[in-house]
Structure formats: structure tokens, C-alpha cells
Design a protein around this motif. Structure first.
Motif, PDB file in Angstrom:
ATOM      1  N   ALA A 116     161.439  54.423  -6.935  1.00 17.19           N
ATOM      2  CA  ALA A 116     161.926  55.295  -5.859  1.00 17.19           C
ATOM      3  C   ALA A 116     163.105  54.647  -5.129  1.00 17.19           C
ATOM      4  CB  ALA A 116     160.801  55.584  -4.878  1.00 17.19           C
ATOM      5  N   THR A 117     163.106  53.335  -5.048  1.00 16.77           N
ATOM      6  CA  THR A 117     164.196  52.630  -4.369  1.00 16.77           C
ATOM      7  C   THR A 117     165.529  52.924  -5.049  1.00 16.77           C
ATOM      8  OG1 THR A 117     162.618  50.890  -3.894  1.00 16.77           O
ATOM      9  CG2 THR A 117     164.931  50.349  -3.571  1.00 16.77           C
ATOM     10  N   ALA A 118     165.527  52.846  -6.377  1.00 15.68           N
ATOM     11  CA  ALA A 118     166.748  53.148  -7.137  1.00 15.68           C
ATOM     12  C   ALA A 118     167.125  54.621  -6.972  1.00 15.68           C
ATOM     13  CB  ALA A 118     166.538  52.819  -8.610  1.00 15.68           C
ATOM     14  N   GLY A 120     166.462  56.520  -4.526  1.00 15.61           N
ATOM     15  CA  GLY A 120     166.941  56.727  -3.160  1.00 15.61           C
ATOM     16  C   GLY A 120     168.426  56.411  -3.040  1.00 15.61           C
ATOM     17  N   ARG A 121     168.838  55.360  -3.723  1.00  9.03           N
ATOM     18  CA  ARG A 121     170.266  55.009  -3.687  1.00  9.03           C
ATOM     19  C   ARG A 121     171.107  56.067  -4.397  1.00  9.03           C
ATOM     20  NH1 ARG A 121     168.673  49.356  -3.949  1.00  9.03           N
ATOM     21  NH2 ARG A 121     168.614  49.418  -6.223  1.00  9.03           N
ATOM     22  N   TRP A 122     170.613  56.553  -5.533  1.00  6.68           N
ATOM     23  CA  TRP A 122     171.329  57.608  -6.261  1.00  6.68           C
ATOM     24  C   TRP A 122     171.438  58.868  -5.407  1.00  6.68           C
ATOM     25  CZ3 TRP A 122     168.434  57.591 -11.666  1.00  6.68           C
ATOM     26  CH2 TRP A 122     168.664  56.367 -12.297  1.00  6.68           C
ATOM     27  N   MET A 123     170.312  59.208  -4.757  1.00 12.39           N
ATOM     28  CA  MET A 123     170.296  60.437  -3.951  1.00 12.39           C
ATOM     29  C   MET A 123     171.211  60.307  -2.742  1.00 12.39           C
ATOM     30  SD  MET A 123     166.231  61.351  -4.218  1.00 12.39           S
ATOM     31  CE  MET A 123     166.184  62.844  -3.209  1.00 12.39           C
ATOM     32  N   TYR A 124     171.243  59.131  -2.168  1.00 14.40           N
ATOM     33  CA  TYR A 124     172.111  58.896  -1.011  1.00 14.40           C
ATOM     34  C   TYR A 124     173.578  59.114  -1.407  1.00 14.40           C
ATOM     35  CZ  TYR A 124     174.239  56.591   2.984  1.00 14.40           C
ATOM     36  OH  TYR A 124     174.988  56.321   4.096  1.00 14.40           O
ATOM     37  N   ARG A 125     173.921  58.644  -2.604  1.00 15.20           N
ATOM     38  CA  ARG A 125     175.301  58.807  -3.083  1.00 15.20           C
ATOM     39  C   ARG A 125     175.597  60.271  -3.435  1.00 15.20           C
ATOM     40  NH1 ARG A 125     175.876  55.089  -7.810  1.00 15.20           N
ATOM     41  NH2 ARG A 125     174.219  53.999  -6.717  1.00 15.20           N
ATOM     42  N   ALA A 126     174.731  60.871  -4.240  1.00  9.72           N
ATOM     43  CA  ALA A 126     174.956  62.255  -4.687  1.00  9.72           C
ATOM     44  C   ALA A 126     174.898  63.234  -3.519  1.00  9.72           C
ATOM     45  CB  ALA A 126     173.915  62.641  -5.740  1.00  9.72           C
ATOM     46  N   GLY A 127     174.143  62.871  -2.475  1.00 12.93           N
ATOM     47  CA  GLY A 127     173.940  63.797  -1.367  1.00 12.93           C
ATOM     48  C   GLY A 127     174.823  63.526  -0.172  1.00 12.93           C
ATOM     49  N   SER A 128     175.908  62.775  -0.366  1.00 16.22           N
ATOM     50  CA  SER A 128     176.720  62.348   0.786  1.00 16.22           C
ATOM     51  C   SER A 128     177.168  63.524   1.667  1.00 16.22           C
ATOM     52  CB  SER A 128     177.928  61.528   0.317  1.00 16.22           C
ATOM     53  OG  SER A 128     178.716  62.295  -0.541  1.00 16.22           O
ATOM     54  N   GLU A 129     177.544  64.657   1.033  1.00 16.13           N
ATOM     55  CA  GLU A 129     178.000  65.811   1.847  1.00 16.13           C
ATOM     56  C   GLU A 129     176.854  66.399   2.671  1.00 16.13           C
ATOM     57  OE1 GLU A 129     180.710  68.329  -1.043  1.00 16.13           O
ATOM     58  OE2 GLU A 129     179.217  67.117  -2.051  1.00 16.13           O
ATOM     59  N   VAL A 130     175.682  66.494   2.038  1.00 14.68           N
ATOM     60  CA  VAL A 130     174.523  67.084   2.706  1.00 14.68           C
ATOM     61  C   VAL A 130     174.025  66.171   3.831  1.00 14.68           C
ATOM     62  CG1 VAL A 130     172.165  67.928   2.343  1.00 14.68           C
ATOM     63  CG2 VAL A 130     173.864  68.222   0.562  1.00 14.68           C
ATOM     64  N   LEU A 131     174.137  64.851   3.576  1.00 12.11           N
ATOM     65  CA  LEU A 131     173.584  63.891   4.530  1.00 12.11           C
ATOM     66  C   LEU A 131     174.548  63.549   5.667  1.00 12.11           C
ATOM     67  CD1 LEU A 131     172.018  61.387   1.953  1.00 12.11           C
ATOM     68  CD2 LEU A 131     170.754  62.947   3.453  1.00 12.11           C
ATOM     69  N   ALA A 132     175.834  63.890   5.476  1.00 17.61           N
ATOM     70  CA  ALA A 132     176.884  63.409   6.380  1.00 17.61           C
ATOM     71  C   ALA A 132     176.527  63.582   7.859  1.00 17.61           C
ATOM     72  CB  ALA A 132     178.198  64.078   6.054  1.00 17.61           C
ATOM     73  N   LEU A 158     160.588  59.443  -1.821  1.00 16.72           N
ATOM     74  CA  LEU A 158     162.039  59.562  -2.013  1.00 16.72           C
ATOM     75  C   LEU A 158     162.761  59.621  -0.673  1.00 16.72           C
ATOM     76  CD1 LEU A 158     162.203  62.083  -5.013  1.00 16.72           C
ATOM     77  CD2 LEU A 158     162.770  59.643  -5.053  1.00 16.72           C
ATOM     78  N   ALA A 159     162.180  60.337   0.281  1.00 14.10           N
ATOM     79  CA  ALA A 159     162.805  60.441   1.607  1.00 14.10           C
ATOM     80  C   ALA A 159     162.912  59.049   2.240  1.00 14.10           C
ATOM     81  CB  ALA A 159     161.997  61.383   2.496  1.00 14.10           C
ATOM     82  N   GLN A 160     161.854  58.263   2.134  1.00 13.11           N
ATOM     83  CA  GLN A 160     161.888  56.895   2.691  1.00 13.11           C
ATOM     84  C   GLN A 160     162.958  56.069   1.989  1.00 13.11           C
ATOM     85  OE1 GLN A 160     160.418  56.134   5.312  1.00 13.11           O
ATOM     86  NE2 GLN A 160     158.630  57.460   5.510  1.00 13.11           N
ATOM     87  N   ALA A 161     163.108  56.283   0.677  1.00 15.73           N
ATOM     88  CA  ALA A 161     164.098  55.524  -0.092  1.00 15.73           C
ATOM     89  C   ALA A 161     165.521  55.938   0.277  1.00 15.73           C
ATOM     90  CB  ALA A 161     163.850  55.716  -1.582  1.00 15.73           C
TER      91      ALA A 161
END
Ligand SMILES: [Zn+2]
Ligand SMILES: [Zn+2]
Length: 254
Positions: A116-118, A120-132, A158-161
Motif C-alpha cells: 500500500a505504501t508504494a 500510495g505514492r503512485w496515487m499521490y502522483r497520478a492524483g495531483s490535480e484531484v488532491l491539489a 490506501l488513503a493512509q498511504a
């Protein structure tokens, strides 16, 4: 000479890897999907990597569906153009298909919570617009009976990651599943929508009024589940609702 030099460097590389494993106090890193030994921790081997479709622009501004050709920044896919989704924007890291199934299900069924840690990093990158500009991450909840069987909720994991990778705070139990829904695997889009209608609610005394929230889940299939969660959150006053998933299934030919 050349051969022996290559051999020496290969041995040196191997020793270096073993050395690092010893220093790290762990076994050599393994592919997140198939378990082959790889050079870096939290990575995929070449073969698994090349089989998996990672989503990248150009894509639909709303749902992140990749386009084969550049279409302009505000372009919408056919689905989003036909009917606006309940949520405001969605992104996923990779396509859910036969090549990625093992990787994704490793999170769900295996005892591999560290992956999940890995993710989480992928999701953080792919979701940059959504998370901004997001204030809160809300994992899709499991019904408590299922949580009991599985011991953890993969969406919460995943959310924690994503949070650990730099994302906003996690409101882990704000969304609740009011009833246990039948497994959706074999259901079509309309049946899935009926299946989840009314299944979610907000926990008492939690408020998302004026907040920009992002729903987190492992796989988005037809979007019925995240759509229903988004409806609940909009009704509860959230000012925007994003969706970020690890994987997304596409209908064949899409
Ligand atoms: Zn592999
Ligand atoms: Zn779209």
C-alpha cells in the motif's frame, strides 16, 4: 578480459544488492506483483511493468480516461459528455485488467499491506490535480461484517498511504456503510447502481460542509460505488468531491 570484467561487475552488483539487503536488515526487494527479485524496493519487475497500463495525459478532464491523441485540456470523453458524473473529477493510476489483477488483488486478499505504501505514492502522483486543493480523504467503507472477515479495509489503507505520500488528512470513518451489499462482480452498470443505492451515509456529528473531499478506493469499475458515495457527500454539503483510485476498469474497446 571483457567477459571477466563483465562478470566482475555483475558479481560486484550482486554483492552490492546483497550488502544493501543485509544493511536494510531485510530480504532482497521483490516485484510487487509477481515476487521476482528486483533492484529497488516497492517496484515492479520489467515484465510486470510492461504489461500494466498506467494512465497518463492526454486524458478526459473529468474522469481521467486516456485519449489516444491530444484533445485539448478541457476535452471530455464520450461518457462524461453524455452525462456529467456526480463527482467533480476522478483519477486512477492504472488500468484494471488481466495484467494488473494480481497486483491489485494482492492488496485485497494477500497479507501484503506494505505494498500500500508504494500504491500510495503512485496515487499521490497520478492524483495531483484531484488532491491539489483537497481538505480530506474519505476511504470507501467496508461493512463491519466484511471488515471483520478481512481485518482491514484496503481503501482506508490506501488513503493512509496517500496521506503518508504528502496528501491531506484522512477521515477514515466519516463515510459509513449502512448495509452489506451483495458482491458486485457479475453485475452490470444499472444493477450495480441499484445495488449500492442508499448503502452509504455520513457518521453522526461529522461535517463536510464547505469541504473539498476526495473519495479513495482500490478499484473503480462502473463507478456506481464512488458515485453513490459522492451523492452522499454532496448532499452533506461538500463543496467539491474528487475520486482517486488505484485502478480503473475500462470497457473493452474504450
Ligand atoms: Zn513482476
Ligand atoms: Zn470522462
Amino acid at each position: 578480459m571483457l567477459a571477466s570484467a563483465t562478470l566482475t561487475s555483475r558479481i560486484a552488483g550482486r554483492l552490492q544488492r546483497i550488502g544493501r539487503a543485509v544493511v536494510d536488515g531485510v530480504l532482497p526487494p521483490r516485484c510487487l506483483s509477481c515476487g521476482e527479485i528486483v533492484d529497488e524496493p516497492d517496484a515492479l519487475c520489467g515484465q510486470c511493468w510492461s504489461g500494466i497500463t498506467f494512465f497518463a495525459p492526454p486524458w478526459c478532464m473529468l474522469c481521467g480516461l486516456p485519449f489516444p491523441h491530444p484533445m485539448g485540456e478541457d476535452a471530455l470523453c464520450g461518457l462524461c459528455a453524455r452525462g456529467r458524473p456526480v463527482w467533480d473529477q476522478a483519477r486512477a493510476v492504472l488500468r484494471y485488467d488481466k495484467n494488473s489483477r494480481r497486483l491489485v488483488l494482492g492488496l485485497k486478499h494477500g497479507d501484503r499491506t506494505h505494498i500500500a505504501t508504494a500504491f500510495g505514492r503512485w496515487m499521490y502522483r497520478a492524483g495531483s490535480e484531484v488532491l491539489a486543493s483537497a481538505d480530506l480523504l474519505l476511504p470507501v467503507p467496508l461493512h463491519w461484517t466484511r471488515l471483520f472477515q478481512r481485518r482491514y479495509n484496503q481503501a482506508a489503507l490506501l488513503a493512509q498511504a496517500v496521506r503518508a505520500a504528502g496528501g491531506p488528512d484522512v477521515a477514515a470513518d466519516w463515510l459509513v456503510r449502512r448495509r452489506r451489499t451483495p458482491v458486485q462482480g457479475h453485475l452490470g452498470p444499472a444493477a450495480r447502481e441499484r445495488n449500492v443505492r442508499g448503502a452509504f451515509g455520513m457518521r453522526a456529528r461529522r461535517s463536510v460542509v464547505g469541504k473539498r473531499v476526495v473519495i479513495i478506493d482500490d478499484v473503480m469499475t462502473t463507478g456506481a460505488t464512488v458515485g453513490e458515495c459522492a451523492r452522499v457527500l454532496k448532499r452533506a454539503g461538500a463543496s467539491s468531491v474528487g475520486v482517486l483510485t488505484l485502478a480503473r476498469a475500462l470497457r473493452t474497446g474504450a
